[in-house]
Design a protein around this motif. Structure first.
Motif, short mmCIF file in Angstrom:
data_model
loop_
_atom_site.label_atom_id
_atom_site.label_comp_id
_atom_site.label_asym_id
_atom_site.label_seq_id
_atom_site.Cartn_x
_atom_site.Cartn_y
_atom_site.Cartn_z
N SER A 266 -36.80 52.74 -31.90
CA SER A 266 -36.10 51.57 -31.38
C SER A 266 -37.24 51.00 -30.11
O SER A 266 -37.08 49.89 -29.45
CB SER A 266 -34.73 51.79 -30.62
N ASP B 50 -32.54 55.14 -30.75
CA ASP B 50 -31.45 54.42 -30.38
C ASP B 50 -30.21 55.28 -30.40
O ASP B 50 -30.36 56.23 -30.64
CB ASP B 50 -31.40 52.82 -30.65
N GLU C 14 -33.04 51.23 -26.31
CA GLU C 14 -33.76 50.22 -27.00
C GLU C 14 -34.94 49.58 -26.92
O GLU C 14 -35.64 48.93 -27.53
CB GLU C 14 -32.52 48.91 -27.17
N ASP C 15 -35.51 50.02 -25.71
CA ASP C 15 -37.10 49.70 -25.42
C ASP C 15 -37.63 50.56 -24.55
O ASP C 15 -37.04 51.22 -23.63
CB ASP C 15 -37.02 48.22 -25.29
N GLY D 25 -28.87 48.67 -24.83
CA GLY D 25 -28.06 48.16 -26.19
C GLY D 25 -26.61 47.77 -25.82
O GLY D 25 -25.91 49.00 -25.16
N GLU E 253 -32.51 44.22 -26.06
CA GLU E 253 -33.24 45.25 -26.83
C GLU E 253 -34.70 45.03 -26.22
O GLU E 253 -35.71 45.66 -26.69
CB GLU E 253 -33.20 45.04 -28.35
N LYS F 90 -30.57 39.89 -26.26
CA LYS F 90 -30.42 39.76 -27.73
C LYS F 90 -29.32 38.73 -28.18
O LYS F 90 -28.15 39.39 -27.65
CB LYS F 90 -30.35 40.95 -28.54
N THR G 130 -36.04 41.85 -30.19
CA THR G 130 -35.50 43.12 -30.57
C THR G 130 -36.34 44.22 -29.70
O THR G 130 -36.10 45.47 -29.96
CB THR G 130 -35.67 43.51 -31.91
N SER G 131 -37.50 43.53 -29.31
CA SER G 131 -38.28 44.29 -28.44
C SER G 131 -39.09 43.22 -27.43
O SER G 131 -39.41 42.09 -27.99
CB SER G 131 -39.08 45.16 -29.17
N GLU H 173 -37.96 46.94 -34.85
CA GLU H 173 -37.40 46.98 -33.73
C GLU H 173 -38.13 47.19 -32.39
O GLU H 173 -37.69 47.14 -31.26
CB GLU H 173 -36.40 48.24 -33.74
#
Length: 285
Positions: A39, A54, A85-86, A101, A152, A166, A208-209, A255
């Motif tokens: 992720s 994640d 998430e990142d 997230g 994310e 997001k 998502t990133s 992701e």
């Protein structure tokens, strides 16, 4: 001019300012089955690639090579993977894990874990908590037209962590909200920086990133199928940035994105029915 017409005009103007390019990602490797849900990823100054998974996975970061092979894994002490998430890193080599997230927009325990450069050399690195909240969110969860607070993507720049939310709104607005928090341990109300319209397709336009190039001139926002490259901005105001849209022609669950150098991106996707669990590369002008 009524409000609906004005909103439509603003979206059209923003859309006209975007240039779209269709590309094909260069496949570098397939991750082992142990890494089905990458992720976030980040690259150190000396070229080491770190990845996370994640929610539902271990409280670990993994160092991989460009063949996708795991070379090292580190369990992060004082950190729990609620929904990592990142990843991002500052110029001093400190690593930040975004545990933000928030699929249902119901979390009130958002946190970024900071693992210092010195701790990164240990078998079980300790971490500090950067806890934060969004000032615009007062209900958990909010109404469907206000589901902006899943997150994310983030990156580090000049003592701050810049956060891009997001979008899960219905009807879909196409916007990401932008915030920043200090990169120091503490509890913060995130500073709201504005919003940015990306595109109107709810299946492909939510962030998502995110990452920023080493020279600080280009921001990459990843979505399911697109990369949005932002240039001509002056932080912390990204609302007037020029946006170039890269259509990746893929249906996999993309992701993660990070800059390998100023003109090269690494991209990773999770495994789903369309494939995935791969590491890719994209070089741009």
């Amino acid at each position: 001019m009524n409000k609906l017409a004005l909103v439509f005009l603003l979206i059209v103007v923003q859309g006209c300012a975007q240039k779209t390019y269709v590309v094909e990602l260069e496949k570098l490797a397939k991750f082992p089955s142990k890494l089905k849900e990458v992720s976030g990823l980040e690259v150190t100054k000396d070229g080491k690639i770190w990845v996370i998974e994640d929610s539902g996975n271990k409280d670990k970061i993994y160092r991989v090579d460009k063949k996708g092979d795991i070379k090292e894994s580190l369990k992060i002490d004082h950190a729990k993977n609620v929904d990592w998430e990142d990843l991002t890193m500052d110029t001093e080599g400190n690593l930040y894990i975004g545990d933000f997230g928030n699929n249902k927009n119901a979390r009130e325990d958002l946190v970024i874990y900071k693992v210092t450069k010195d701790e990164m050399g240990k078998k079980e690195p300790n971490s500090d908590k950067i806890e934060f909240s969004y000032p615009q969110q007062t209900n958990f969860p909010p109404e469907k037209d206000s589901l902006y607070f899943d997150t994310e993507g983030f990156f580090h720049l000049n003592d701050y962590l810049y956060i891009f939310t997001k979008n899960r709104t219905r009807p879909y607005s196409g916007k990401t909200l932008m915030y920043r928090v200090p990169d120091k341990k503490g509890e913060y109300e995130a500073e709201f920086l504005g919003d940015l319209f990306l595109c109107g397709d709810q299946d492909h336009c939510s962030v998502t990133s995110a990452d920023i190039s080493p020279d600080g001139k280009t921001i990459a926002l990843l979505s399911y199928g697109y990369i949005f490259l932002l240039t001509d901005f002056t932080a912390p105001d990204f609302t007037k940035a020029s946006i170039e849209v890269i259509d990746l022609q893929t249906d996999t669950q993309i992701e993660s994105v990070c800059f390998y150098d100023d003109k090269t991106l690494l991209v990773a996707d999770e495994e789903n029915k369309h494939g995935g669990r791969k590491l890719y590369q994209y070089r741009f002008r």
